[in-house]
Every structure is written in structure tokens, then in C-alpha cells.
Design a protein around this motif. Structure first.
Motif, PDB file in Angstrom:
ATOM      1  N   ARG A 156      69.520  61.585  91.838  1.00  0.00           N
ATOM      2  CA  ARG A 156      69.731  60.281  92.470  1.00  0.00           C
ATOM      3  C   ARG A 156      70.707  60.364  93.638  1.00  0.00           C
ATOM      4  O   ARG A 156      71.252  59.367  94.071  1.00  0.00           O
ATOM      5  CB  ARG A 156      70.226  59.290  91.428  1.00  0.00           C
ATOM      6  CG  ARG A 156      69.261  59.152  90.259  1.00  0.00           C
ATOM      7  CD  ARG A 156      69.695  58.105  89.278  1.00  0.00           C
ATOM      8  NE  ARG A 156      69.550  56.767  89.836  1.00  0.00           N
ATOM      9  CZ  ARG A 156      69.812  55.657  89.159  1.00  0.00           C
ATOM     10  NH1 ARG A 156      70.252  55.739  87.907  1.00  0.00           N
ATOM     11  NH2 ARG A 156      69.669  54.480  89.714  1.00  0.00           N
ATOM     12  N   ALA A 157      70.891  61.559  94.151  1.00  0.00           N
ATOM     13  CA  ALA A 157      71.826  61.761  95.251  1.00  0.00           C
ATOM     14  C   ALA A 157      71.273  61.211  96.557  1.00  0.00           C
ATOM     15  O   ALA A 157      70.077  60.928  96.695  1.00  0.00           O
ATOM     16  CB  ALA A 157      72.116  63.249  95.408  1.00  0.00           C
ATOM     17  N   TYR A 158      72.153  61.083  97.511  1.00  0.00           N
ATOM     18  CA  TYR A 158      71.762  60.830  98.892  1.00  0.00           C
ATOM     19  C   TYR A 158      71.432  62.184  99.525  1.00  0.00           C
ATOM     20  O   TYR A 158      72.132  63.176  99.305  1.00  0.00           O
ATOM     21  CB  TYR A 158      72.895  60.166  99.676  1.00  0.00           C
ATOM     22  CG  TYR A 158      73.262  58.795  99.174  1.00  0.00           C
ATOM     23  CD1 TYR A 158      74.448  58.601  98.464  1.00  0.00           C
ATOM     24  CD2 TYR A 158      72.445  57.698  99.420  1.00  0.00           C
ATOM     25  CE1 TYR A 158      74.800  57.341  98.010  1.00  0.00           C
ATOM     26  CE2 TYR A 158      72.798  56.436  98.967  1.00  0.00           C
ATOM     27  CZ  TYR A 158      73.967  56.264  98.258  1.00  0.00           C
ATOM     28  OH  TYR A 158      74.316  55.021  97.815  1.00  0.00           O
ATOM     29  N   TRP A 159      70.380  62.193 100.356  1.00  0.00           N
ATOM     30  CA  TRP A 159      69.917  63.455 100.944  1.00  0.00           C
ATOM     31  C   TRP A 159      69.816  63.338 102.456  1.00  0.00           C
ATOM     32  O   TRP A 159      69.493  62.271 102.994  1.00  0.00           O
ATOM     33  CB  TRP A 159      68.540  63.813 100.395  1.00  0.00           C
ATOM     34  CG  TRP A 159      68.538  64.121  98.934  1.00  0.00           C
ATOM     35  CD1 TRP A 159      68.421  63.234  97.907  1.00  0.00           C
ATOM     36  CD2 TRP A 159      68.683  65.418  98.336  1.00  0.00           C
ATOM     37  NE1 TRP A 159      68.480  63.892  96.698  1.00  0.00           N
ATOM     38  CE2 TRP A 159      68.636  65.235  96.937  1.00  0.00           C
ATOM     39  CE3 TRP A 159      68.850  66.704  98.837  1.00  0.00           C
ATOM     40  CZ2 TRP A 159      68.742  66.290  96.039  1.00  0.00           C
ATOM     41  CZ3 TRP A 159      68.953  67.751  97.943  1.00  0.00           C
ATOM     42  CH2 TRP A 159      68.899  67.546  96.563  1.00  0.00           C
ATOM     43  N   GLY A 160      70.040  64.465 103.109  1.00  0.00           N
ATOM     44  CA  GLY A 160      69.766  64.552 104.530  1.00  0.00           C
ATOM     45  C   GLY A 160      68.316  64.937 104.759  1.00  0.00           C
ATOM     46  O   GLY A 160      67.537  65.113 103.813  1.00  0.00           O
ATOM     47  N   GLN A 161      67.966  65.093 106.013  1.00  0.00           N
ATOM     48  CA  GLN A 161      66.569  65.370 106.369  1.00  0.00           C
ATOM     49  C   GLN A 161      66.261  66.862 106.403  1.00  0.00           C
ATOM     50  O   GLN A 161      65.102  67.252 106.502  1.00  0.00           O
ATOM     51  CB  GLN A 161      66.249  64.751 107.730  1.00  0.00           C
ATOM     52  CG  GLN A 161      66.651  65.596 108.933  1.00  0.00           C
ATOM     53  CD  GLN A 161      68.154  65.687 109.143  1.00  0.00           C
ATOM     54  OE1 GLN A 161      68.922  64.929 108.561  1.00  0.00           O
ATOM     55  NE2 GLN A 161      68.579  66.636 109.977  1.00  0.00           N
ATOM     56  N   GLY A 162      67.301  67.685 106.335  1.00  0.00           N
ATOM     57  CA  GLY A 162      67.107  69.130 106.308  1.00  0.00           C
ATOM     58  C   GLY A 162      67.255  69.789 107.660  1.00  0.00           C
ATOM     59  O   GLY A 162      67.037  69.165 108.698  1.00  0.00           O
ATOM     60  N   THR A 163      67.650  71.047 107.620  1.00  0.00           N
ATOM     61  CA  THR A 163      67.727  71.860 108.826  1.00  0.00           C
ATOM     62  C   THR A 163      67.137  73.227 108.486  1.00  0.00           C
ATOM     63  O   THR A 163      67.379  73.776 107.407  1.00  0.00           O
ATOM     64  CB  THR A 163      69.176  71.967 109.338  1.00  0.00           C
ATOM     65  OG1 THR A 163      69.188  72.632 110.604  1.00  0.00           O
ATOM     66  CG2 THR A 163      70.077  72.705 108.370  1.00  0.00           C
ATOM     67  N   GLN A 164      66.356  73.761 109.398  1.00  0.00           N
ATOM     68  CA  GLN A 164      65.595  74.974 109.126  1.00  0.00           C
ATOM     69  C   GLN A 164      66.385  76.211 109.531  1.00  0.00           C
ATOM     70  O   GLN A 164      66.912  76.298 110.651  1.00  0.00           O
ATOM     71  CB  GLN A 164      64.268  74.956 109.880  1.00  0.00           C
ATOM     72  CG  GLN A 164      63.381  76.154 109.621  1.00  0.00           C
ATOM     73  CD  GLN A 164      62.879  76.217 108.184  1.00  0.00           C
ATOM     74  OE1 GLN A 164      62.643  75.181 107.550  1.00  0.00           O
ATOM     75  NE2 GLN A 164      62.712  77.426 107.664  1.00  0.00           N
ATOM     76  N   VAL A 165      66.444  77.156 108.604  1.00  0.00           N
ATOM     77  CA  VAL A 165      67.039  78.460 108.871  1.00  0.00           C
ATOM     78  C   VAL A 165      65.949  79.512 108.726  1.00  0.00           C
ATOM     79  O   VAL A 165      65.284  79.587 107.694  1.00  0.00           O
ATOM     80  CB  VAL A 165      68.203  78.758 107.908  1.00  0.00           C
ATOM     81  CG1 VAL A 165      68.698  80.189 108.102  1.00  0.00           C
ATOM     82  CG2 VAL A 165      69.337  77.758 108.109  1.00  0.00           C
ATOM     83  N   ASN A 166      65.772  80.289 109.762  1.00  0.00           N
ATOM     84  CA  ASN A 166      64.810  81.386 109.739  1.00  0.00           C
ATOM     85  C   ASN A 166      65.530  82.690 110.012  1.00  0.00           C
ATOM     86  O   ASN A 166      66.263  82.800 110.999  1.00  0.00           O
ATOM     87  CB  ASN A 166      63.712  81.177 110.772  1.00  0.00           C
ATOM     88  CG  ASN A 166      62.801  80.028 110.402  1.00  0.00           C
ATOM     89  OD1 ASN A 166      62.198  80.005 109.339  1.00  0.00           O
ATOM     90  ND2 ASN A 166      62.692  79.056 111.282  1.00  0.00           N
ATOM     91  N   VAL A 167      65.329  83.647 109.127  1.00  0.00           N
ATOM     92  CA  VAL A 167      65.956  84.949 109.272  1.00  0.00           C
ATOM     93  C   VAL A 167      64.864  85.985 109.521  1.00  0.00           C
ATOM     94  O   VAL A 167      63.914  86.086 108.743  1.00  0.00           O
ATOM     95  CB  VAL A 167      66.765  85.320 108.024  1.00  0.00           C
ATOM     96  CG1 VAL A 167      67.482  86.655 108.232  1.00  0.00           C
ATOM     97  CG2 VAL A 167      67.779  84.229 107.692  1.00  0.00           C
ATOM     98  N   SER A 168      65.009  86.713 110.590  1.00  0.00           N
ATOM     99  CA  SER A 168      64.020  87.728 110.945  1.00  0.00           C
ATOM    100  C   SER A 168      64.600  89.125 110.762  1.00  0.00           C
ATOM    101  O   SER A 168      65.815  89.325 110.801  1.00  0.00           O
ATOM    102  CB  SER A 168      63.580  87.537 112.394  1.00  0.00           C
ATOM    103  OG  SER A 168      64.667  87.789 113.267  1.00  0.00           O
TER     104      SER A 168
END
Length: 118
Positions: free
Chosen positions: A105-117
Motif C-alpha cells: 500500500r506504499a506510494y510509488w514513483g514511476q520508475g527510472t531505467q538502468v541499463n548495464v552493458s
């Protein structure tokens, strides 16, 4: 209205570092436990006052979670990134609860993408 905005995601090479931020508004920052998630799996959590932290085994020793009450911002410092760290990272805030990781039931952000190559 509670808003949580993640930032800092990027494309990096394995072994590099990255810092994520989660800026909040609309909540009393010091009243909430907070955490970073990959999808819906918690990887790092922090208590309301920042005194206690928890890390998933996959990131322990490489990632650091901390919070700045003056800026109402949560951070995740990530070091020695590897391919398995590629994910969308979400921050979450919740009322105090056992284990101090935010729950369903938390508040959430929209997310941020991390890509590791490699």
C-alpha cells in the motif's frame, strides 16, 4: 497529493557507478520508511530517520541507500554495476511497518531505467 519522482537512470558499462534520486512532495518525509525496488522486489530499504538500512543479498556491499530530510529526497548509490542490475528501479514510501520496507500500500514513483552493458 503525494508525488515521487525518480531520476538518474542511465546506460552504463559493467563496473561503473550510478546514483539514483527520488524526490518527494506531499508527504511528511520523516514519517515514512522508504525503499528502492527492482520491479516489485525490494533491494534496499531505510527507516524513517535513516538509522537503519536493509539490503538484498544481490546488492549488499555495492549499493548504499540514504535519505536527505532537508531535500525530501531518497538516494541509491550503486557501485560495481553488473548485467544483472539492469532493471527499472522504483522508489516507494510507506507508513512505518515491521522490517521497514514499504509494502503493497506504499506510494510509488514511476520508475527510472538502468541499463548495464558489458
Amino acid at each position: 497529493q503525494v508525488q515521487m519522482v525518480e531520476s538518474g537512470g542511465d546506460l552504463v558499462q559493467a563496473g561503473e557507478s550510478l546514483k539514483l534520486s527520488c524526490t518527494t512532495s506531499g508527504l511528511t518525509f520523516g514519517d515514512f520508511v522508504m525503499g528502492w525496488f527492482r520491479g516489485r522486489k525490494p533491494i534496499a530499504c531505510i527507516s524513517e530517520n535513516g538509522a537503519m538500512t536493509w539490503y538484498d543479498a544481490s546488492v549488499k556491499g555495492r549499493f548504499s541507500i540514504y535519505r536527505d530530510s532537508a531535500k525530501k529526497t531518497l538516494y541509491l548509490q550503486m557501485r560495481s554495476l553488473n548485467l544483472d542490475d539492469t532493471a527499472t528501479y522504483y522508489c516507494a514510501a510507506d507508513r512505518p511497518r515491521p522490517g521497514f520496507c514499504p509494502g503493497p500500500r506504499a506510494y510509488w514513483g514511476q520508475g527510472t531505467q538502468v541499463n548495464v552493458s558489458s
